[in-house]
Design a protein around this motif. Structure first.
Motif, PDB file in Angstrom:
ATOM      1  N   ASP A 341      12.218  -7.163 -41.757  1.00 36.07           N
ATOM      2  CA  ASP A 341      12.418  -6.056 -42.707  1.00 36.07           C
ATOM      3  C   ASP A 341      13.283  -4.930 -42.138  1.00 36.07           C
ATOM      4  O   ASP A 341      13.519  -3.927 -42.800  1.00 36.07           O
ATOM      5  N   SER A 342      13.772  -5.131 -40.893  1.00 40.53           N
ATOM      6  CA  SER A 342      14.713  -4.157 -40.319  1.00 40.53           C
ATOM      7  C   SER A 342      16.127  -4.729 -40.214  1.00 40.53           C
ATOM      8  O   SER A 342      17.024  -4.066 -39.702  1.00 40.53           O
ATOM      9  N   VAL A 343      16.302  -5.960 -40.692  1.00 40.30           N
ATOM     10  CA  VAL A 343      17.593  -6.647 -40.561  1.00 40.30           C
ATOM     11  C   VAL A 343      18.313  -6.657 -41.906  1.00 40.30           C
ATOM     12  O   VAL A 343      17.819  -7.224 -42.889  1.00 40.30           O
ATOM     13  N   HIS A 344      19.484  -6.041 -41.957  1.00 40.25           N
ATOM     14  CA  HIS A 344      20.307  -5.999 -43.173  1.00 40.25           C
ATOM     15  C   HIS A 344      21.270  -7.187 -43.157  1.00 40.25           C
ATOM     16  O   HIS A 344      22.029  -7.368 -42.201  1.00 40.25           O
ATOM     17  N   HIS A 356      15.654 -16.832 -50.911  1.00 44.60           N
ATOM     18  CA  HIS A 356      15.035 -17.360 -49.690  1.00 44.60           C
ATOM     19  C   HIS A 356      14.996 -16.288 -48.597  1.00 44.60           C
ATOM     20  O   HIS A 356      13.953 -16.067 -47.964  1.00 44.60           O
ATOM     21  N   PHE A 357      16.125 -15.606 -48.387  1.00 43.43           N
ATOM     22  CA  PHE A 357      16.164 -14.548 -47.372  1.00 43.43           C
ATOM     23  C   PHE A 357      15.224 -13.403 -47.736  1.00 43.43           C
ATOM     24  O   PHE A 357      14.543 -12.845 -46.866  1.00 43.43           O
ATOM     25  N   GLU A 358      15.193 -13.040 -48.999  1.00 46.83           N
ATOM     26  CA  GLU A 358      14.293 -11.968 -49.429  1.00 46.83           C
ATOM     27  C   GLU A 358      12.835 -12.356 -49.225  1.00 46.83           C
ATOM     28  O   GLU A 358      12.013 -11.515 -48.816  1.00 46.83           O
ATOM     29  N   HIS A 359      12.522 -13.611 -49.500  1.00 46.77           N
ATOM     30  CA  HIS A 359      11.153 -14.086 -49.298  1.00 46.77           C
ATOM     31  C   HIS A 359      10.731 -13.974 -47.839  1.00 46.77           C
ATOM     32  O   HIS A 359       9.571 -13.696 -47.530  1.00 46.77           O
ATOM     33  N   LEU A 360      11.698 -14.170 -46.929  1.00 41.93           N
ATOM     34  CA  LEU A 360      11.407 -14.070 -45.498  1.00 41.93           C
ATOM     35  C   LEU A 360      11.365 -12.627 -45.011  1.00 41.93           C
ATOM     36  O   LEU A 360      11.041 -12.380 -43.842  1.00 41.93           O
ATOM     37  N   GLY A 361      11.699 -11.685 -45.891  1.00 40.44           N
ATOM     38  CA  GLY A 361      11.576 -10.270 -45.542  1.00 40.44           C
ATOM     39  C   GLY A 361      12.870  -9.582 -45.170  1.00 40.44           C
ATOM     40  O   GLY A 361      12.865  -8.382 -44.860  1.00 40.44           O
TER      41      GLY A 361
END
Length: 412
Positions: A341-344, A356-361
Motif C-alpha cells: 500500500d506504499s507502492v505506486h 489484480h494489482f489493486e487486490h494485492l494492495g
C-alpha cells in the motif's frame, strides 16, 4: 442345574471362527494404516515427540569423487538441491520443504556478485575447513524461520552411488523427456527402471525440449527431486528390511556423505521413520521467477551491486504463512520489502491486471493497454518494490530494471 455340553462339531466350528477372527484381526493390524500407527508409536518412543529438521544438500561440483562430498571441483560446487526435511515422529510424517536454488538472498558479508542462496554453499566451502553446509544452514533457518538441527550433503557421484546400492529405482515418467544439452536425459513416458546415472539425469531436467510442459522449470524439477528421493527412501526404509538394509547402506555411504549427525543417529531416525509418508511443501512458485538487470542494491552483498541474472524473489510473508503450521513465525531474505500500500504503480496493461494489482494492495494508475513487454521499471533506490511488482505481474518471464520515473512502471 446341569451344565449344557457343547457338541464336538459345534466346538470345532467355534474354534475355527475364533481362529479366523484372530487371523483377520492380525491382518488388519498389519495393514498399511495400522503399520503406520504402530510406526508412529515406535517413532515417538525412539525419537521423542519434537520435530527434527535436517537440511539435505546436493553439491553440483563436477569432476570430484563420491567420497569428496564438499569438493568444489568444476561448475562452482553450488547447492543444486536445497531441501529441509522435517521429521515429525509424533505424527510419523516427513515434510520435504523444498527451496528454489536460485532464490535471491542478501549476503552482506560476502563478495558474491550473483547472491543466490545456492552460492552460499560455494562461498563457505572456500574456507578451511569447508563451511558450506553451515553457511547454507544459517540462510535456510533465516529463510524458513525454522531451526536446522543437522545437515546431510552429497555430490552427484554420491547420489548415483546411493541409487546403485539399492539396485536402482523405478520411476513413473509422466511425459516424454528429452534434454541432450544439459542433463542428458532421454526418457519415454511410463515406468522406467533407472540406475544411478539415469536417475541423476532425470532429477536434473528443467529444460525439457520434447515439446510438452513437463519438466521445463526449477519448480517442476523440485517436484522430481522429492519424487526420486521418496522412491529411494521407500526402497531403503521398507519396514520388511529396514533394520538390516539401513545400517549396511549407511556404512557403505559413510564416506560419501558430509554430515554433522552421528551415524548411529541417522540409523535411528531411518528405522524409526520407516513407512512414514512424505509430503512436499514447496516454497515459491513460477511467479517468483524473474530476470533482474544489473543494479546497485545496498546490502545485497559486500559490494552492494547485483549482477544481472535469473533469480527467484520469494515472498517472505507467504513463506511465513505456509510454514506457520510448523512453528515458523517469520521469514527473511535479508531484504526490506515495502508494504504494497506504499507502492505506486503505473500500469500499461489490461483492466483485469489493474484489478489484480489493486487486490494485492498496490496503488495503481492504469496508463494504457498492455504492451507485451513483460517488464517492470523502478525508480532509483526502489529495486525491492520493483521486484514485488514483478512478482505480482507473474508468469516467470518478467524483466526488472532501473527506470527514470518516480513510480513503478509495469508493462504487461
Amino acid at each position: 442345574m446341569k451344565r449344557q455340553r457343547v457338541r464336538p462339531n459345534m466346538a470345532r466350528i467355534l474354534i475355527a471362527c475364533a481362529l479366523l477372527a484372530f487371523i483377520g484381526g492380525f491382518a488388519i493390524f498389519f495393514s498399511q494404516g495400522a503399520r503406520r500407527l504402530a510406526g508412529g508409536v515406535a517413532a515417538r518412543l525412539t525419537l521423542g515427540t519434537q520435530p527434527i529438521d535436517i537440511l539435505v544438500i546436493a553439491n553440483n561440483a563436477r569432476g570430484v569423487a563420491a567420497n569428496d562430498p564438499l569438493g568444489l571441483g568444476t561448475a562452482a560446487g553450488q547447492a543444486d538441491v536445497i531441501l529441509l526435511a522435517r521429521i515429525d515422529p509424533a505424527a510419523h510424517r516427513i515434510y520435504a520443504i523444498t527451496i528454489p536454488r536460485d532464490t535471491l538472498f542478501a549476503q552482506p558479508g560476502w563478495n558474491d556478485p550473483v547472491p543466490k542462496i545456492k552460492t552460499l554453499f560455494f562461498m563457505g566451502d572456500q574456507d578451511s575447513p569447508p563451511k558450506g553446509p553451515q553457511e547454507l544452514a544459517k540462510a535456510v533457518a533465516q529463510l524458513t524461520g525454522l531451526p536446522v538441527d543437522g545437515y546431510i550433503a552429497a555430490n552427484f557421484a554420491g547420489f548415483e552411488r546411493a541409487i546403485d546400492l539399492v539396485g536402482g529405482i523405478t520411476v513413473d515418467v509422466k511425459k516424454r523427456i528429452y534434454d541432450p544439452r544439459h542433463s542428458g536425459a532421454n526418457f519415454q513416458p511410463g515406468l522406467q527402471h533407472m540406475n544411478g546415472k539415469e536417475a541423476l539425469a532425470f532429477v536434473r531436467v528443467r529444460q525439457n525440449i520434447a515439446g510438452n510442459s513437463y519438466r521445463i522449470n526449477d519448480f517442476q524439477r523440485m517436484q522430481a527431486e522429492v519424487q526420486v528421493l521418496g522412491i529411494l527412501r521407500n526402497k531403503l526404509l521398507n519396514p520388511t528390511h529396514a533394520a538390516t538394509l539401513i545400517p549396511t547402506f549407511v556404512k557403505k555411504m559413510h564416506g560419501d556423505i558430509a554430515t554433522d549427525l552421528p551415524q548411529a543417529r541417522l540409523i535411528q531416525i531411518g528405522i524409526a521413520m520407516a513407512g512414514a509418508p512424505v509430503y512436499q511443501v514447496p516454497l515459491g512458485s513460477i511467479d517468483d521467477s524473474m530476470t533482474l538487470a544489473p543494479a546497485s542494491v545496498p546490502g545485497i552483498n559486500a559490494e552492494g551491486y547485483l549482477d544481472g541474472a535469473d533469480y527467484d524473489v520469494l515472498d517472505p510473508a507467504e513463506i511465513a504463512r505456509r510454514l506457520a503450521p510448523f512453528g515458523a513465525q517469520n521469514s527473511s531474505l535479508g531484504i526490506d520489502f515495502p508494504p504494497h500500500d506504499s507502492v505506486h504503480v503505473t500500469l500499461y496493461g489490461s483492466a483485469h491486471m489493474a484489478l489484480h494489482f489493486e487486490h494485492l494492495g498496490f496503488l495503481v494508475t492504469r496508463a494504457g493497454a498492455a504492451t507485451g513487454a513483460q517488464r517492470v521499471l523502478y525508480p532509483a533506490g526502489a529495486a525491492a518494490a520493483g521486484w514485488e511488482a514483478a512478482r505480482a505481474l507473474g508468469g516467470g518471464d518478467v524483466t526488472v530494471e532501473a527506470g527514470t520515473g518516480s513510480t513503478i512502471v509495469v508493462e504487461e
